[in-house]
Design an enzyme around this catalytic site. Structure first.
Site, short mmCIF file in Angstrom:
data_model
loop_
_atom_site.label_atom_id
_atom_site.label_comp_id
_atom_site.label_asym_id
_atom_site.label_seq_id
_atom_site.Cartn_x
_atom_site.Cartn_y
_atom_site.Cartn_z
N ASP A 79 0.85 -1.20 0.00
CA ASP A 79 0.00 0.00 0.00
C ASP A 79 0.88 1.24 0.00
O ASP A 79 1.90 1.32 0.71
CB ASP A 79 -0.92 0.00 1.23
CG ASP A 79 -2.08 0.96 1.08
OD1 ASP A 79 -3.23 0.50 0.96
OD2 ASP A 79 -1.84 2.19 1.07
N ASN B 42 -12.87 -3.13 2.86
CA ASN B 42 -13.79 -2.01 2.93
C ASN B 42 -14.77 -2.14 1.77
O ASN B 42 -14.35 -2.38 0.63
CB ASN B 42 -13.01 -0.69 2.84
CG ASN B 42 -12.06 -0.51 4.02
OD1 ASN B 42 -12.36 -0.91 5.14
ND2 ASN B 42 -10.89 0.06 3.76
N GLY C 128 -15.66 2.87 3.90
CA GLY C 128 -14.27 3.30 3.85
C GLY C 128 -13.55 2.96 2.56
O GLY C 128 -12.34 3.17 2.45
N THR D 41 -12.16 3.51 -0.95
CA THR D 41 -11.82 4.68 -1.78
C THR D 41 -11.47 4.29 -3.21
O THR D 41 -11.54 5.13 -4.10
CB THR D 41 -10.63 5.45 -1.17
OG1 THR D 41 -9.51 4.58 -1.06
CG2 THR D 41 -10.99 6.01 0.20
N HIS E 14 -12.36 -1.00 -6.91
CA HIS E 14 -11.88 -2.25 -7.52
C HIS E 14 -11.58 -3.14 -6.32
O HIS E 14 -10.70 -2.80 -5.50
CB HIS E 14 -10.63 -1.97 -8.38
CG HIS E 14 -10.03 -3.17 -9.04
ND1 HIS E 14 -9.45 -3.13 -10.30
CD2 HIS E 14 -9.90 -4.46 -8.63
CE1 HIS E 14 -9.00 -4.32 -10.63
NE2 HIS E 14 -9.25 -5.15 -9.61
N HIS F 235 -10.53 -5.30 -3.31
CA HIS F 235 -9.20 -5.63 -2.78
C HIS F 235 -9.31 -5.98 -1.31
O HIS F 235 -10.22 -5.53 -0.62
CB HIS F 235 -8.23 -4.45 -2.98
CG HIS F 235 -8.74 -3.15 -2.44
ND1 HIS F 235 -9.68 -2.39 -3.12
CD2 HIS F 235 -8.48 -2.49 -1.29
CE1 HIS F 235 -9.95 -1.31 -2.42
NE2 HIS F 235 -9.25 -1.35 -1.30
N HIS G 274 -7.15 -5.81 2.24
CA HIS G 274 -5.98 -5.26 2.93
C HIS G 274 -5.38 -6.34 3.83
O HIS G 274 -6.11 -7.02 4.55
CB HIS G 274 -6.38 -4.09 3.85
CG HIS G 274 -6.89 -2.89 3.14
ND1 HIS G 274 -6.13 -1.77 2.93
CD2 HIS G 274 -8.10 -2.62 2.60
CE1 HIS G 274 -6.86 -0.85 2.30
NE2 HIS G 274 -8.06 -1.34 2.09
P1 5GP Z 1 -9.69 1.35 0.26
O1 5GP Z 1 -9.76 2.66 0.99
O2 5GP Z 1 -10.38 1.45 -1.09
O3 5GP Z 1 -10.15 0.18 1.05
O4 5GP Z 1 -8.17 1.08 0.00
C1 5GP Z 1 -7.47 1.64 -1.08
C2 5GP Z 1 -6.03 1.61 -0.72
O5 5GP Z 1 -5.28 1.84 -1.90
C3 5GP Z 1 -5.61 2.69 0.29
O6 5GP Z 1 -5.09 2.08 1.46
C4 5GP Z 1 -4.58 3.53 -0.46
O7 5GP Z 1 -3.51 3.93 0.35
C5 5GP Z 1 -4.14 2.57 -1.55
N1 5GP Z 1 -3.69 3.24 -2.75
C6 5GP Z 1 -4.30 4.28 -3.39
N2 5GP Z 1 -3.61 4.63 -4.49
C7 5GP Z 1 -2.55 3.79 -4.56
C8 5GP Z 1 -1.46 3.67 -5.49
O8 5GP Z 1 -1.33 4.39 -6.49
N3 5GP Z 1 -0.55 2.70 -5.24
C9 5GP Z 1 -0.66 1.87 -4.15
N4 5GP Z 1 0.31 0.94 -4.00
N5 5GP Z 1 -1.66 1.95 -3.26
C10 5GP Z 1 -2.60 2.91 -3.46
#
Ligand code: 5GP
Length: 111
Positions: A30, A82, A88, A90, A93, A95, A97
């Protein structure tokens, strides 16, 4: 359809630190780690959010892959998904964590 951020990472259009890849999944570090070890396990088959995946086999494969990658990095870990903006999420797509690397005494300090 515009490619998602993670599709652009999968295609290497956007660079990332890849820790695992097979035919169906990629795992990356991340960019904004919330734990000493913070990885994302991303299915190459696009869905916006995990509850759009109808196949129980695919859901099981996603979880099995997340566990396999997590175990390559730590004996103890958290898996977090999330789902939706209110949950939560963002990046639209799917994924998982992987969060790990805290000391046993301190723990992850939260839910
Ligand atoms: P979400 O908030 O959708 O559950 O998690 C998205 C995650 O993607 C976040 O923890 C954020 O830091 C990570 N993220 C966003 N943009 C990028 C990127 O360009 N590269 C990487 N490696 N992680 C990203």
């Amino acid at each position: 359809m515009q490619p998602t951020l993670f599709e652009r990472i999968i295609s290497r259009e956007i660079p990332s630190s890849v820790v695992f890849e097979d035919e169906n999944y990629i795992a990356i570090k991340d960019i904004n780690p919330l734990a000493p070890i913070h990885l994302l396990v991303i299915p190459k088959k696009v869905s916006s959010r995990v509850d759009e995946i109808e196949s129980e086999a695919e859901l099981g494969q996603l979880m099995a892959t997340a566990i396999k990658v997590a175990k390559q990095h730590s004996s103890d870990y958290r898996l977090v998904i999330n789902v939706g903006e209110g949950g939560g999420q963002t990046v639209p797509h799917t994924h998982v964590h992987i969060l790990a690397g805290w000391t046993a005494q301190i723990g992850h300090q939260g839910m």
